[in-house]
Design an enzyme around this catalytic site. Sequence first.
Site, PDB file in Angstrom:
ATOM      1  N   TYR A  51      16.267  -8.484  -6.348  1.00 15.38           N
ATOM      2  CA  TYR A  51      16.203  -8.364  -4.888  1.00 15.38           C
ATOM      3  C   TYR A  51      16.300  -6.930  -4.380  1.00 15.38           C
ATOM      4  O   TYR A  51      16.504  -6.682  -3.196  1.00 15.38           O
ATOM      5  CB  TYR A  51      17.264  -9.253  -4.224  1.00 15.38           C
ATOM      6  CG  TYR A  51      16.959 -10.739  -4.343  1.00 15.38           C
ATOM      7  CD1 TYR A  51      15.795 -11.190  -4.958  1.00 15.38           C
ATOM      8  CD2 TYR A  51      17.823 -11.694  -3.824  1.00 15.38           C
ATOM      9  CE1 TYR A  51      15.510 -12.546  -5.069  1.00 15.38           C
ATOM     10  CE2 TYR A  51      17.546 -13.051  -3.933  1.00 15.38           C
ATOM     11  CZ  TYR A  51      16.397 -13.474  -4.562  1.00 15.38           C
ATOM     12  OH  TYR A  51      16.118 -14.821  -4.660  1.00 15.38           O
ATOM     13  N   LYS A  83      16.657 -15.893 -19.106  1.00 13.38           N
ATOM     14  CA  LYS A  83      15.262 -16.312 -19.300  1.00 13.38           C
ATOM     15  C   LYS A  83      14.626 -15.311 -20.248  1.00 13.38           C
ATOM     16  O   LYS A  83      13.512 -14.838 -20.041  1.00 13.38           O
ATOM     17  CB  LYS A  83      14.532 -16.352 -17.940  1.00 13.38           C
ATOM     18  CG  LYS A  83      13.135 -16.956 -17.970  1.00 13.38           C
ATOM     19  CD  LYS A  83      13.084 -18.410 -18.399  1.00 13.38           C
ATOM     20  CE  LYS A  83      11.649 -18.821 -18.699  1.00 13.38           C
ATOM     21  NZ  LYS A  83      11.568 -20.201 -19.261  1.00 13.38           N
ATOM     22  N   ASP A  99      15.281 -22.442 -16.296  1.00 14.38           N
ATOM     23  CA  ASP A  99      14.573 -23.718 -16.098  1.00 14.38           C
ATOM     24  C   ASP A  99      15.397 -24.884 -16.653  1.00 14.38           C
ATOM     25  O   ASP A  99      15.596 -25.903 -15.985  1.00 14.38           O
ATOM     26  CB  ASP A  99      13.153 -23.680 -16.700  1.00 14.38           C
ATOM     27  CG  ASP A  99      13.090 -23.004 -18.062  1.00 14.38           C
ATOM     28  OD1 ASP A  99      14.122 -22.479 -18.519  1.00 14.38           O
ATOM     29  OD2 ASP A  99      12.011 -23.011 -18.678  1.00 14.38           O
ATOM     30  N   ASP A 113      20.759 -17.189  -6.622  1.00 14.25           N
ATOM     31  CA  ASP A 113      20.268 -17.718  -5.348  1.00 14.25           C
ATOM     32  C   ASP A 113      19.747 -19.137  -5.558  1.00 14.25           C
ATOM     33  O   ASP A 113      20.072 -20.069  -4.807  1.00 14.25           O
ATOM     34  CB  ASP A 113      19.159 -16.784  -4.841  1.00 14.25           C
ATOM     35  CG  ASP A 113      18.789 -17.022  -3.397  1.00 14.25           C
ATOM     36  OD1 ASP A 113      19.417 -17.880  -2.751  1.00 14.25           O
ATOM     37  OD2 ASP A 113      17.860 -16.350  -2.909  1.00 14.25           O
ATOM     38  N   ASP A 171      21.809 -23.076  -4.579  1.00 13.48           N
ATOM     39  CA  ASP A 171      21.284 -24.125  -3.703  1.00 13.48           C
ATOM     40  C   ASP A 171      21.416 -25.478  -4.377  1.00 13.48           C
ATOM     41  O   ASP A 171      21.716 -26.483  -3.730  1.00 13.48           O
ATOM     42  CB  ASP A 171      19.816 -23.857  -3.338  1.00 13.48           C
ATOM     43  CG  ASP A 171      19.686 -23.083  -2.026  1.00 13.48           C
ATOM     44  OD1 ASP A 171      20.586 -22.276  -1.732  1.00 13.48           O
ATOM     45  OD2 ASP A 171      18.692 -23.294  -1.303  1.00 13.48           O
TER      46      ASP A 171
HETATM   47 MG    MG Z   1      19.365 -18.839  -0.878  1.00 12.28          MG
END
Ligand code: MG
Length: 354
Positions: A137, A188, A221, A245, A249
Amino acid sequence: MKRYNIAIYAGDGIGIEVTAEAVKALKAVSARSGFELALTEFDWGTRYWKKTGKSVPDDYLKQLRGFDAVYLGALGDPANVPDHEAVRPLIEMRQGFDQYANIRPAKLFPGVRTPLADRKPEEIDLVVVRENSEGEYITAGGFFKRETLDGIALQTAIHTRKGVERILRFAFEIARKRPRHRLTMVTKSNALKIGMLFWDEVLEVVRKDYPDVTAEKCHIDAMCMALIQKPQAYDVLVCSNMFGDIISDITGAISGSIGLAPSANINPTREFPSLFEPVHGSAPDIAGKGIANPLAAVRSAAMMLEFLGEAEAAARIEKAVYDCVVEGRIRTPDMGGSSTTHEVGNEVVRRLAS
Ligand code: MG
Ligand code: NAI
């Protein structure tokens, strides 16, 4: 008596409504816990925008710098302020105050409905530790011939040795204090053979200092699938910025309502103030209706007290929230009830006082 200076930045929409309830809980608990809270409220966000054309004053980071902590409600008012401008201060505070550890606990309370079938409350009890200062980010890259058929977009993730090592150590320290002593690093490295391989390598170095913690790796994944299939197998999850992030969720969703999910943005060196906020946004769809769930905000206030060193007061708030949720009589609509934001906030205060 100990005294903490707290900046209250309620922001917009339900941010203002839930912050009012969090402040009530803070006042109720401090009155009986032998410390003092000096709360300074800032009207930044849409209210400030309407007066000045800006969401925050130019020197707002300087104004916040000397506080012991910043408490944030939520930012964003898409009907009145461009969203990237409204949310900008949140990202600037995280980066400017080097709040590199984003902590998002996710726990299923008894009596709360999870979208996962057959999961008992004690089976979902996770902490996501998200790298909050670099990684995917950071805006590094650019466009070349953007509008043409030869257009190129280049966006680079930046993982530093310092950044990866410090977040891993931070997560190991949390895992060490939890009963299961378990840590899973999300990676990953089978496809991201530079950045994520680097994370894998740093893990091998850091884990040597934590022989009491069982540490394993899981690809992002597979991790998404595993959190749906067997969340009970996990405890502390440590992730790069983007993976954290995504994962948080999922952990938020499987533990019930977003209206219950607290978070902390921590500057562990304490050189700068840390920031405490519910995971949710300003919820324009329900703002002003008085039905927002204030418990994520109240729990974020408890995380703030814990970070300040008032663990006992933090635990009292957390218990009041837990009891209120488990009893289930006074709940906002997101949790299947019909109570208002105030009623839930008052119930927490009543439990704190009794
Ligand atoms: Mg978020
Ligand atoms: P949101 O989290 O505000 O809302 C998503 C959904 O969850 C909505 O249906 C909302 O009603 C519901 N919800 C959220 N919090 C709730 C609560 N406490 N009680 C009951 N229901 C709740 O996300 P959305 O709609 O994507 O974004 C709205 C605004 O908030 C935007 O301007 C966005 O940029 C901003 N935002 C700000 C964040 C922050 O300040 N940390 C985080 C996420 C979004």
